[in-house]
Scaffold this active site. Structure first.
Site, PDB file in Angstrom:
ATOM      1  N   TRP A   1      -3.458   4.573   2.472  1.00 54.43           N
ATOM      2  CA  TRP A   1      -3.387   5.185   3.741  1.00 54.43           C
ATOM      3  C   TRP A   1      -4.423   6.044   3.843  1.00 54.43           C
ATOM      4  O   TRP A   1      -4.975   6.317   5.139  1.00 54.43           O
ATOM      5  CB  TRP A   1      -2.071   5.818   4.037  1.00 54.43           C
ATOM      6  CG  TRP A   1      -1.920   6.544   4.892  1.00 54.43           C
ATOM      7  CD1 TRP A   1      -1.955   7.686   5.436  1.00 54.43           C
ATOM      8  CD2 TRP A   1      -1.826   5.903   6.458  1.00 54.43           C
ATOM      9  NE1 TRP A   1      -1.785   7.891   6.633  1.00 54.43           N
ATOM     10  CE2 TRP A   1      -1.659   6.869   7.474  1.00 54.43           C
ATOM     11  CE3 TRP A   1      -1.684   4.334   6.995  1.00 54.43           C
ATOM     12  CZ2 TRP A   1      -1.492   6.551   8.583  1.00 54.43           C
ATOM     13  CZ3 TRP A   1      -1.463   4.273   8.421  1.00 54.43           C
ATOM     14  CH2 TRP A   1      -1.344   5.468   9.160  1.00 54.43           C
TER      15      TRP A   1
ATOM     16  N   HIS B   1       0.719  -1.185   0.053  1.00 55.36           N
ATOM     17  CA  HIS B   1       0.048  -0.009  -0.115  1.00 55.36           C
ATOM     18  C   HIS B   1       0.984   1.100  -0.073  1.00 55.36           C
ATOM     19  O   HIS B   1       2.191   1.010   0.238  1.00 55.36           O
ATOM     20  CB  HIS B   1      -1.065   0.121   1.254  1.00 55.36           C
ATOM     21  CG  HIS B   1      -0.287   0.413   2.621  1.00 55.36           C
ATOM     22  ND1 HIS B   1      -0.095   1.909   2.671  1.00 55.36           N
ATOM     23  CD2 HIS B   1       0.337  -0.025   3.402  1.00 55.36           C
ATOM     24  CE1 HIS B   1       0.297   2.061   3.927  1.00 55.36           C
ATOM     25  NE2 HIS B   1       0.642   0.916   4.353  1.00 55.36           N
ATOM     26  N   CYS B   2       0.263   2.313  -0.451  1.00 53.27           N
ATOM     27  CA  CYS B   2       1.098   3.575  -0.333  1.00 53.27           C
ATOM     28  C   CYS B   2       0.016   4.705   0.123  1.00 53.27           C
ATOM     29  O   CYS B   2      -0.782   4.228   1.167  1.00 53.27           O
ATOM     30  CB  CYS B   2       1.647   4.115  -1.571  1.00 53.27           C
ATOM     31  SG  CYS B   2       0.426   4.068  -2.720  1.00 53.27           S
ATOM     32  N   ARG B   3      -0.098   5.826  -0.322  1.00 53.32           N
ATOM     33  CA  ARG B   3      -1.222   6.822   0.081  1.00 53.32           C
ATOM     34  C   ARG B   3      -2.397   6.678  -0.531  1.00 53.32           C
ATOM     35  O   ARG B   3      -3.600   6.339  -0.073  1.00 53.32           O
ATOM     36  CB  ARG B   3      -0.815   8.207  -0.245  1.00 53.32           C
ATOM     37  CG  ARG B   3      -1.659   9.396   0.607  1.00 53.32           C
ATOM     38  CD  ARG B   3      -0.864  10.720   0.493  1.00 53.32           C
ATOM     39  NE  ARG B   3      -1.201  11.374  -0.738  1.00 53.32           N
ATOM     40  CZ  ARG B   3      -2.144  12.021  -1.224  1.00 53.32           C
ATOM     41  NH1 ARG B   3      -3.124  12.062  -0.380  1.00 53.32           N
ATOM     42  NH2 ARG B   3      -2.330  12.511  -2.354  1.00 53.32           N
TER      43      ARG B   3
END
Lengths: 181, 677
Positions: free
Chosen positions: B664, B634-636
């Site tokens: 996120w 995952h990231c943002r």
């Protein structure tokens, strides 16, 4: 009743053309449109553009931010009325006017059946217009763009629109019969 | 083939406006002449009193329909230059029904109302005001109707033709409709005579129109005999019965087993040419083969060497034999055809011999071991190396020791050379997804379609920048003219945009797609062709594969894996975001237990290239990530993580990689979820 009017001292209206001849002319016009423009005929888009233009005069910020009309006012796009279907609409008005004048058919009136008041007729015209304007946007075309132009090119969606249009109209015809009969 | 103002994008210019105005003039004139400046005449059809609407509309549709078929058959109109009307089931069914009710109530439709207004019918003016208000109403509640309008709800069939749905040819359909029309005209006239109050003006009797009806029928039937002068004709083969004899005798054929042995022996001057479409090629091809699809072969012949042996193969032998003839005609004497094509190769070389069942056990053992060797060579080695017409050595490395090696095969990463070679193949579609749209307008790879990452994102359940649902993505790909079986090559300049589009393709279940190694930068550096010409895709219907998306997890699923001791949550954001020193969200920090590996660390700085595989494998091993580890990236918003996802799953071959929708942004917004800093 029928007010295809005689005015004193004036000739009566010219007879209508044979529907087949008029249809043939209309068909050739449509073919020429596909050949030259690459698109069919259209009328409802001009109405929508005029409406957007009018609304924009009053509420510019709101219209520019709106999801559907907004793209017509995006920076860099040409004026909302500088659009080929608006131009076509003007052509229809002019062609209709000159033809009606030659045929002696221009006569100011609220056309209606014998059993309905002008007021009721105008209310129904307004409400019918509202439905038609809305439905044309939803279906991406009206009798001109879908039912006529689209079916000529055999598009499935245009036939669907045409059939449903008749279902809707015949279904409602009974309820407004006093408007016409 | 003439262009149209639409295809030249000139509809909005002065010439477009003038031509449209003239067309409108005739449109209005004919409507008026037909009597459509009268709402009572128009609505007569709904009470079976005046069938003019039916007669005029049907005559017009038939005229244009038959005329259009002729124009297309004679090559005067290219359907690709005509604006297509797509089918949106729900929108057009509901729109049609509402329109019909409005039509009979209001007495007009928009076009006839213009004519009515021109004839001073005030009800037409009021109707038009109503129609304008209806358009505004549509705009105001557009957000509520949008799913129906775009076909997400109610269905979308793209560019659909009714004759196809009825399993008829367009010509047969037009014939059927013409017969129906003539019969219905007669029926309508009878109806009018029986029920009509209105005076029947003008000639209406069918016998007065028998010549018109006969002409229509002759024209429609003659349509079946019109042959387009521009179609057919030019094939690859132009005569050569002597060669045909040679081919029939099998003198220039190579047997599959023999070919397998030569390939396995590493014969150096052997060039395999795969004539099948790229999608077939991507599925399976002989190691070292060059993909030169039969359709575009004539333009690519100059790339074939005059030295060495060239072996042509297709699925069967038809295309290979035709290509062989063409090459022989043009002076190649070193061309062979693979007997029975790839299907024969598969049957003879790669089908377990037990199925054939030889009696002698010793022979059976020998055959089995030969089969095992072939299987190991042709099937089990992945990735399969691909040859090139030019020397392979010329493009061994990218010149950067740190960067990933030039892709060898057409898996999910393809080389600029492969793309250059397959540029003209109609089933290869290219997507330019560089973040800077205007750069596309000035220069892009020929044929590339532009797709910005923002076009495939949307807000889902209050979380912004989510990858759009499959139906929406499919509609987008359909609008770009991408078909299910196409090979899609995506390029950008920084990888994560291309991998995000790749993710979108994976979500709709697209099988054949790849990211261009080195992106546009490498393409330009190598001096390859670019253009500013914008392609005009013909929209198609793209149906997503249901349940194709098996890689997306939502934050609740992420939460359920916390503390299971197996799943590794990989946070690909920059370090300062992971540590909570920076934040663009409601809360700062990271998911408890998450491992940080910024997406940028997988890249050679400033190159838009991934690091060498060995380096990456080692790096990830250092983080405790092995081939079998269950990983959630995952990231943002999921954009950067798409790059890591693509790398781990498609390039490093990790088996269990999943990607978090919302990432996120979604996690931080839910105050019930734990955070670590």
């Amino acid at each position: 009743m029928i007010e295809q009017g005689h005015e004193p001292g004036k000739e009566g209206p010219a007879p209508y053309w044979s529907p087949y001849l008029a249809g043939f002319g209309l068909g050739l016009t449509l073919l020429a449109s596909y050949w030259l423009l690459g698109t069919g005929l259209g009328a409802s888009a001009a109405v929508a553009r005029l409406a957007a233009w009018a609304e924009h005069l009053i509420l510019p910020g709101h219209v520019e931010a709106s999801a559907y009309f907004g793209k017509w006012f995006a920076p860099g796009s040409s004026h909302v009325l500088k659009y080929y279907l608006v131009s076509m609409g003007l052509g229809v008005l002019l062609g209709g006017f000159l033809s009606a004048r030659r045929a002696n058919r221009i006569q100011g009136m609220v056309e209606r059946g014998p059993n309905v008041s002008a007021r009721t007729r105008l209310i129904l015209a307004l409400s019918g217009g509202l439905l038609v304007g809305f439905a044309s946007r939803l279906a991406q075309g009206c009798t001109s763009g879908q039912a006529l132009s689209g079916t000529a090119l055999l598009f499935t969606g245009s036939f669907v629109f045409l059939v449903c249009m008749f279902i809707g109209a015949y279904g409602a015809a009974f309820f407004v019969r006093r408007e016409w009969l | 083939m003439n262009d149209t103002l639409y295809s030249l994008s000139l509809l909005g210019t002065h010439i477009g406006l003038v031509v449209a105005g003239v067309v409108g003039f005739f449109f209005g004139s004919f409507l008026e002449r037909a009597g459509f400046g009268s709402s009572r005449k128009l609505t007569g059809i709904f009470y079976f009193r005046d069938m003019a609407v039916h007669k005029v509309m049907f005559s017009a549709v038939l005229t244009a329909m038959v005329g259009y078929q002729y124009f297309v058959a004679l090559g005067w109109i290219d359907p690709a230059n005509v604006y297509p009307l797509e089918t949106y089931w729900g929108a057009q069914i509901l729109g049609g029904l509402i329109f019909g009710v409005g039509f009979v109530m209001g007495g007009w439709c928009p076009g006839t109302a213009f004519v009515g207004l021109a004839s001073a019918k005030w009800d037409a003016l009021v109707f038009l005001v109503g129609a304008g208000a209806g358009s505004i109403l549509f705009n105001e509640i557009f957000h509520a109707i949008e799913p129906l309008y775009t076909g997400q709800v109610g269905g979308y069939a793209g560019l659909a033709y009714l004759p196809d749905a009825l399993h008829m040819s367009p010509k047969a359909f037009v014939l059927m409709l013409s017969i129906f029309a003539v019969l219905s005209f007669a029926g309508c006239t009878r109806l009018e005579q029986r029920r009509g109050e209105m005076p029947v003006i003008g000639p209406v009797m069918i016998r007065r129109h028998k010549w018109a009806a006969a002409t229509l029928m002759v024209l429609v039937v003659a349509l079946f005999f019109v042959r387009s002068p521009t179609r057919g004709g030019e094939g690859l083969v132009r005569g050569g019965s002597g060669f045909l004899h040679e081919i029939a005798m099998g003198e220039d054929h190579v047997d599959p087993i023999e070919l397998a042995e030569r390939v396995m022996a590493g014969e150096r001057d052997l060039l395999l040419v795969d004539l099948r479409p790229p999608s077939d090629f991507a599925g399976f091809h002989l190691p070292g083969a060059v993909n030169l699809p039969f359709e575009g072969l004539a333009q690519n012949l100059s790339r074939l060497p005059a030295e060495g042996k060239i072996v042509l193969y297709s699925n069967g032998t038809t295309h290979a034999a035709q290509a062989w003839l063409e090459l022989r005609h043009r002076g190649w004497s070193n061309v062979w055809v693979l007997t029975d094509g790839i299907l024969g190769f598969w049957r003879q070389c790669l089908t377990p011999p037990s199925m054939a069942g030889p009696a002698d056990p010793a022979r059976a053992r020998a055959e089995l071991s030969a089969f095992a060797a072939r299987k190991a060579y042709f099937l089990d080695r992945k990735p399969m190396p691909t040859g090139s017409v030019e020397e392979k050595a010329a493009h061994g490395l990218t010149g950067d020791a740190e960067a990933m090696v030039e892709p060898e095969c057409c898996g999910h990463l393809v080389s600029t050379e492969w793309l250059a070679f397959n540029l003209d193949v109609p089933t290869v579609k290219i997507i330019d997804t560089r973040e800077d749209g205007p750069m596309y307008s000035t220069s892009h790879i020929p044929g590339a379609l532009y797709l910005n990452v923002e076009n495939i994102r949307t807000t889902v359940e209050g979380v912004h920048s989510m990858l759009a649902p499959a139906d929406q993505l499919a509609a987008t790909f359909g609008r770009l003219g991408i078909r299910r079986k196409d090979t899609v090559v995506i390029y950008d300049n920084r990888l994560r945009d291309a991998t995000y589009v790749a993710l979108a393709l994976e979500r709709v279940g697209h099988e054949s797609y790849a990211v261009l190694h080195g992106g546009f930068k490498k393409w330009v550096e190598e001096g390859r062709a670019v253009t500013s010409e914008i392609p005009k895709p013909t929209p198609v219907k793209y149906k997503p594969v249901r349940g194709a998306d098996r890689f997306t997890v939502d934050i609740d699923m992420v939460k359920s894996t916390l503390g299971d001791g197996k799943t590794i949550i990989l946070d690909t954001r920059p370090r300062e975001y992971y540590l909570g020193e920076k934040s663009d969200e409601a809360r700062a920090g990271h998911i408890p237990g998450a491992v940080n590996r910024p997406y940028s660390e997988d890249l050679v700085e400033g190159k838009g290239l991934w690091k060498r595989k060995e380096i990456l494998v080692e790096d990830y091993r250092g983080l405790g990530i092995e081939k079998e580890s269950p990983i959630i990236v995952h990231c943002r918003t999921g954009h950067q993580a798409s790059q890591t996802y693509f790398l781990l799953k498609h390039l490093l071959g990790m088996r269990d990689v999943r990607w978090v929708a919302g990432s996120w942004t979604a996690w931080a917004a839910r105050s019930d979820l734990p955070i670590e800093k």
